[in-house]
Design an enzyme around this catalytic site. Structure first.
Site: not given
Length: 140
Positions: A76-78
């Site tokens: 989950q790079f966000t």
């Protein structure tokens, strides 16, 4: 590294309609990796997740660790999205895929966890148990 850890009754992740990971009672971990994260931080965070005492013991108190329960980890790079200025988040703090993917796979392996498909568009479904949700962050 940042992780959103959710105690779940069940969770699943799908890519293009196909289930690529599914668990019963356990933990869903959304994992974000930054540029300066390394194997040491990865191992420390995985060990922290395994040791969290967020499951109910025989007396109904949140006192038990993961034990034999299952884990599902989704990249989950966000989690490194910065929306302090303006309305469009900046993701410059998130690690590039060539740095993040090996750490994601290491984290999964250390927890013997199922996972999503790194970099894919995924549908994540969960039933939060409690609800219990924690945000963890460790640096190198």
């Amino acid at each position: 590294m940042r992780a959103v850890v959710q105690r779940v009754a069940r969770a699943a992740v799908r890519v293009d309609g196909e289930t690529v990971g599914a668990i019963g009672p356990g933990l869903l971990v959304l994992l974000g990796i930054a540029h300066d994260d390394d194997e040491t931080a990865c191992d420390r965070l995985a060990d922290k997740v395994r040791a969290l005492r967020i499951f109910e013991d025989a007396d109904g108190k949140m006192n038990d660790a993961l034990g034999d329960r299952e884990v599902l980890v989704v990249s989950q790079f966000t989690l490194y999205g910065d929306a302090r200025k303006g309305n469009r988040p900046s993701f410059v703090a998130a690690a590039r895929p060539e740095h993040a993917e090996p750490l994601y796979e290491r984290f999964r392996a250390r927890l013997r966890a199922q996972g999503g498909v790194f970099g894919a568009r995924m549908d994540v479904e969960l039933v939060n148990d409690g609800p219990v949700t924690l945000l963890l962050e460790l640096g190198p």
